[in-house]
Enzyme design. Structure first.
Site, PDB file in Angstrom:
ATOM      1  N   ASP A 248     -19.500  28.237  24.045  1.00  0.00           N
ATOM      2  CA  ASP A 248     -20.494  27.902  25.082  1.00  0.00           C
ATOM      3  C   ASP A 248     -21.706  27.304  24.381  1.00  0.00           C
ATOM      4  O   ASP A 248     -21.838  26.079  24.289  1.00  0.00           O
ATOM      5  CB  ASP A 248     -20.852  29.168  25.882  1.00  0.00           C
ATOM      6  CG  ASP A 248     -22.036  28.946  26.805  1.00  0.00           C
ATOM      7  OD1 ASP A 248     -22.400  27.779  27.047  1.00  0.00           O
ATOM      8  OD2 ASP A 248     -22.640  29.938  27.300  1.00  0.00           O
TER       9      ASP A 248
ATOM     10  N   ASP B 164     -26.804  37.720  36.845  1.00  0.00           N
ATOM     11  CA  ASP B 164     -25.584  37.281  37.523  1.00  0.00           C
ATOM     12  C   ASP B 164     -24.878  38.453  38.205  1.00  0.00           C
ATOM     13  O   ASP B 164     -23.684  38.387  38.487  1.00  0.00           O
ATOM     14  CB  ASP B 164     -24.657  36.509  36.582  1.00  0.00           C
ATOM     15  CG  ASP B 164     -24.097  37.364  35.466  1.00  0.00           C
ATOM     16  OD1 ASP B 164     -24.602  38.490  35.270  1.00  0.00           O
ATOM     17  OD2 ASP B 164     -23.147  36.908  34.800  1.00  0.00           O
TER      18      ASP B 164
ATOM     19  N   ARG C  45     -24.228  29.214  36.127  1.00  0.00           N
ATOM     20  CA  ARG C  45     -25.418  29.379  35.298  1.00  0.00           C
ATOM     21  C   ARG C  45     -26.132  30.646  35.777  1.00  0.00           C
ATOM     22  O   ARG C  45     -25.873  31.120  36.884  1.00  0.00           O
ATOM     23  CB  ARG C  45     -26.382  28.179  35.429  1.00  0.00           C
ATOM     24  CG  ARG C  45     -25.832  26.847  34.985  1.00  0.00           C
ATOM     25  CD  ARG C  45     -25.226  26.816  33.601  1.00  0.00           C
ATOM     26  NE  ARG C  45     -25.989  27.389  32.519  1.00  0.00           N
ATOM     27  CZ  ARG C  45     -26.743  26.700  31.667  1.00  0.00           C
ATOM     28  NH1 ARG C  45     -26.844  25.385  31.808  1.00  0.00           N
ATOM     29  NH2 ARG C  45     -27.368  27.292  30.663  1.00  0.00           N
TER      30      ARG C  45
ATOM     31  N   GLU D  88     -16.665  35.022  23.794  1.00  0.00           N
ATOM     32  CA  GLU D  88     -17.459  33.784  23.860  1.00  0.00           C
ATOM     33  C   GLU D  88     -18.621  33.893  22.873  1.00  0.00           C
ATOM     34  O   GLU D  88     -19.252  34.944  22.773  1.00  0.00           O
ATOM     35  CB  GLU D  88     -17.964  33.642  25.304  1.00  0.00           C
ATOM     36  CG  GLU D  88     -18.785  32.411  25.606  1.00  0.00           C
ATOM     37  CD  GLU D  88     -19.174  32.395  27.099  1.00  0.00           C
ATOM     38  OE1 GLU D  88     -18.390  32.865  27.956  1.00  0.00           O
ATOM     39  OE2 GLU D  88     -20.282  31.921  27.403  1.00  0.00           O
TER      40      GLU D  88
ATOM     41  N   HIS E  63     -29.929  37.983  30.179  1.00  0.00           N
ATOM     42  CA  HIS E  63     -29.717  38.098  31.620  1.00  0.00           C
ATOM     43  C   HIS E  63     -30.165  39.433  32.213  1.00  0.00           C
ATOM     44  O   HIS E  63     -30.002  39.650  33.410  1.00  0.00           O
ATOM     45  CB  HIS E  63     -28.227  37.904  31.953  1.00  0.00           C
ATOM     46  CG  HIS E  63     -27.773  36.489  31.735  1.00  0.00           C
ATOM     47  ND1 HIS E  63     -26.480  36.093  31.911  1.00  0.00           N
ATOM     48  CD2 HIS E  63     -28.452  35.387  31.341  1.00  0.00           C
ATOM     49  CE1 HIS E  63     -26.374  34.800  31.645  1.00  0.00           C
ATOM     50  NE2 HIS E  63     -27.558  34.353  31.292  1.00  0.00           N
TER      51      HIS E  63
ATOM     52  N   GLU F 219     -22.700  39.586  28.228  1.00  0.00           N
ATOM     53  CA  GLU F 219     -21.807  39.954  29.335  1.00  0.00           C
ATOM     54  C   GLU F 219     -20.579  40.714  28.851  1.00  0.00           C
ATOM     55  O   GLU F 219     -19.972  40.336  27.846  1.00  0.00           O
ATOM     56  CB  GLU F 219     -21.267  38.690  30.045  1.00  0.00           C
ATOM     57  CG  GLU F 219     -22.260  37.953  30.897  1.00  0.00           C
ATOM     58  CD  GLU F 219     -22.025  36.452  30.866  1.00  0.00           C
ATOM     59  OE1 GLU F 219     -20.868  36.019  30.726  1.00  0.00           O
ATOM     60  OE2 GLU F 219     -23.023  35.717  30.936  1.00  0.00           O
TER      61      GLU F 219
ATOM     62  N   LYS G 141     -20.228  24.076  31.556  1.00  0.00           N
ATOM     63  CA  LYS G 141     -21.392  24.218  32.429  1.00  0.00           C
ATOM     64  C   LYS G 141     -21.709  22.804  32.896  1.00  0.00           C
ATOM     65  O   LYS G 141     -22.186  21.973  32.109  1.00  0.00           O
ATOM     66  CB  LYS G 141     -22.564  24.815  31.648  1.00  0.00           C
ATOM     67  CG  LYS G 141     -22.393  26.300  31.307  1.00  0.00           C
ATOM     68  CD  LYS G 141     -23.471  26.737  30.334  1.00  0.00           C
ATOM     69  CE  LYS G 141     -23.561  28.243  30.198  1.00  0.00           C
ATOM     70  NZ  LYS G 141     -24.431  28.649  29.057  1.00  0.00           N
TER      71      LYS G 141
HETATM   72  C1  PEP Z   1     -23.627  31.853  29.664  1.00  0.00           C
HETATM   73  O1  PEP Z   1     -24.219  32.001  28.607  1.00  0.00           O
HETATM   74  O2  PEP Z   1     -22.391  31.844  29.669  1.00  0.00           O
HETATM   75  C2  PEP Z   1     -24.403  31.660  30.895  1.00  0.00           C
HETATM   76  C3  PEP Z   1     -23.800  31.414  32.051  1.00  0.00           C
HETATM   77  O3  PEP Z   1     -25.733  31.798  30.784  1.00  0.00           O
HETATM   78  P1  PEP Z   1     -26.904  30.786  31.126  1.00  0.00           P
HETATM   79  O4  PEP Z   1     -26.572  30.080  32.390  1.00  0.00           O
HETATM   80  O5  PEP Z   1     -28.107  31.643  31.247  1.00  0.00           O
HETATM   81  O6  PEP Z   1     -27.008  29.835  29.983  1.00  0.00           O
HETATM   82 MG    MG Z   2     -22.288  32.006  27.362  1.00  0.00          MG
END
Ligand code: PEP
Ligand code: MG
Length: 522
Positions: free
Chosen positions: A372, A261, A426, A347, A209, A218, A397
């Site tokens: 995730d 983000d 995302r 995570e 990111h 993150e 997601k």
């Molecule tokens: C994540 O990995 O938690 C995330 C939101 O990333 P991405 O949307 O790039 O997969």
């Molecule tokens: Mg993630």
């Protein structure tokens, strides 16, 4: 389809007859208006277009029309995509948007999905979603595209909420006491005890990111000690701005650029985890909130896993390969970090196929362990993780699962297993704030929508803020409203409406509860 087939398919003769009978029973002086309101809403058109997401990459936006209005939704898109998630349909023509165009997905909506859904009742979310799944016929939605299906599913959900409002309340009351989207979602899932989630604000971005040297994706903060969501937002914003000052003092303003983000993205590669965590800790200290703010990490370890090793310097071209960690080193490091910092959630601590070590690490009980990339919001992988007690929280997601109905189902699976649930953004987002209502309506307890910065991230947090302030305001003004409307209600409206108002009042009181310390049990 012939006119007769259309009438039969959507049982229109029966619906019209019911509406005529209702108008006769009500002895209304204005039968056509009465019938217009009484006829259940149907989808009349679905129109899609290509727009750009927060990264400037094409995505799908949909306008879904019913006889009650137009409802808009759009699909987000992530940096990671795995083989178990629903497939985003992209054109692949390198000469246009570098292959990222979504004109095929848009065409699928305008031609196939529009025809299949026209005449359907938008309140029947599961039917609408199933119709698209049947039309697609593939396991991963690759025929129509999960980006096409999800955008329509969300728009239908918004239309379904509006239909409930319009049919249950008069237009006048509708403007004051409408049934909001989160309430419709709660109804769809059978959820009654609602609350407002703890926000996981991204403070530092790395991984895929951001263009800095930080391997992990993150470093987030959770204001679990806030009394209200409003205060949680204040705590997040203040910490973010203190962090900006800390980074500026330490490295200069040029290190205050932000990631996808909105998290700050300084180069903190020397002691990868600790240096970033120290900056965040310093920022928390400056706010004075102390232990009321906890820390969460999204390691996204798959992105720097090489074979069986983790390359913590994977993003430093001249150092890559020099800071390899074994899985045992990683476990030791997490243990120490959880001791030295107020970390309550990690995570994806290991590669997405390393089920054994996730299970071992979760078993240590040091913190919440979120799946995730491990789960990809895929029901089969979630089922396996529950069976094998691998992780103990789901990162949802919505576009990885593909429809609102399936999203509700996977949240139920996770909740039934007593997992935590984080509704997630995302990295490529739009201004659509649907996940805010989803999080409140399913009482997930946690929402991760990025930094308290950048419009497409704040669209979500501000929507929860709106729900919290708007709901508590309505709740406190309800006795006044009742008094004011008393005479009107007694003479002009059915008793059901009064009961409905009482039900709403009861709910409003609960909805303004910030989940706080119960963020995992909600
Ligand atoms: C994540 O990995 O938690 C995330 C939101 O990333 P991405 O949307 O790039 O997969
Ligand atoms: Mg993630």
């Amino acid at each position: 389809m012939s006119v007769q087939e259309y009438l039969d398919k959507h049982m229109l003769s029966r619906k019209i007859e019911d509406a005529v009978n209702a108008a006769v029973r009500a002895k209304t002086p204005d039968p056509s208006n009465h019938m217009r309101k009484a006829v259940p809403s149907v989808i009349t058109k679905v129109k899609a277009r290509q727009i750009l997401d927060s990264r400037g990459i094409p995505t799908v936006e949909v306008d879904l029309y019913t006889n009650k209005g137009m409802f808009r939704a759009s699909a987000p898109s992530g940096a990671t995509s795995g083989m178990y998630e629903a497939i985003e349909l992209r054109d692949g023509d390198k000469g246009t948007y570098l292959g990222n165009g979504v004109s095929r997905a848009v065409r699928n909506i305008n031609e196939k999905i529009c025809e299949a859904l026209t005449g359907m009742d938008p309140t029947l979310q599961a039917h609408v979603d199933q119709a698209m799944i049947d039309l697609d016929k593939t396991e991963k939605k690759n025929e129509l595209g999960a980006n096409a299906i999800l955008a329509v599913s969300i728009a239908a959900c918004k239309a379904g909420a509006a239909e409930k409002e319009a049919s249950e309340l008069s237009t006048w009351l509708f403007s004051i006491l409408s049934v909001p989207l989160y309430k419709h979602i709660a109804d769809l899932s059978g959820k009654t005890n609602l609350n407002l989630p703890v926000p996981a604000f991204t403070l530092i971005s790395g991984g895929k990111h951001a263009g800095n040297n930080l391997a992990i994706q993150e470093i987030m903060i959770l204001p679990v000690g806030a009394k209200k969501f409003e205060e949680a937002v204040q705590m997040g914003s203040e910490t973010y701005h203190h962090l900006k000052a800390v980074i500026t003092e330490k490295y200069g303003a040029h290190e205050c650029n932000v990631g996808e983000d909105g998290g700050l993205a300084p180069n903190v590669a020397r002691h990868v985890f600790r240096e970033g965590l120290d900056l965040v800790k310093e920022a928390i200290d400056r706010t004075g909130y102390k232990e009321r703010i906890k820390i969460a990490l999204d390691v996204a370890a798959t992105d720097f896993c090489i074979g069986t090793k983790y390359d913590l310097d994977s993003k430093s071209p001249n150092k890559s390969g020099q800071n390899f960690k074994s899985v045992e080193d990683m476990i030791e490091m997490y243990k120490e970090l959880c001791k030295d910092y107020p970390i309550v959630s990690i995570e994806d601590p290991f590669d997405k196929e390393d089920w054994d070590h996730v299970k071992y690490f979760s078993g240590l009980g040091l913190c919440q362990v979120v799946g995730d990339d491990l789960l990809m919001s895929n029901p089969k992988r979630i089922e396996r993780a529950i069976r094998e007690t691998a992780c103990n929280a789901l990162l949802l997601k919505v576009n990885q699962v593909g429809t609102v109905t399936e999203a509700i189902e996977v949240v139920k699976m996770a909740k039934d297993a007593h997992w935590g649930v984080v509704v997630s953004q995302r990295s490529g987002e739009t201004e659509d704030s649907f996940i805010a209502d989803l999080s409140v309506g399913l009482a997930t307890g946690q929402i991760k929508a990025g930094a308290p910065c950048r419009g497409e991230r704040l669209a979500k947090y501000n929507q929860v803020l709106f729900l919290s302030t708007d709901l508590s305001m309505l709740s406190s003004s309800f006795p006044y409203l009742m008094k004011m409307c008393g005479g009107f209600l007694a003479t002009n409206l059915h008793q059901e409406v009064v009961l409905q108002l009482l039900r709403i009042e009861e709910e409003l009181g609960e909805h303004s509860i910030y989940v706080g310390d119960d963020w995992r049990q909600s």
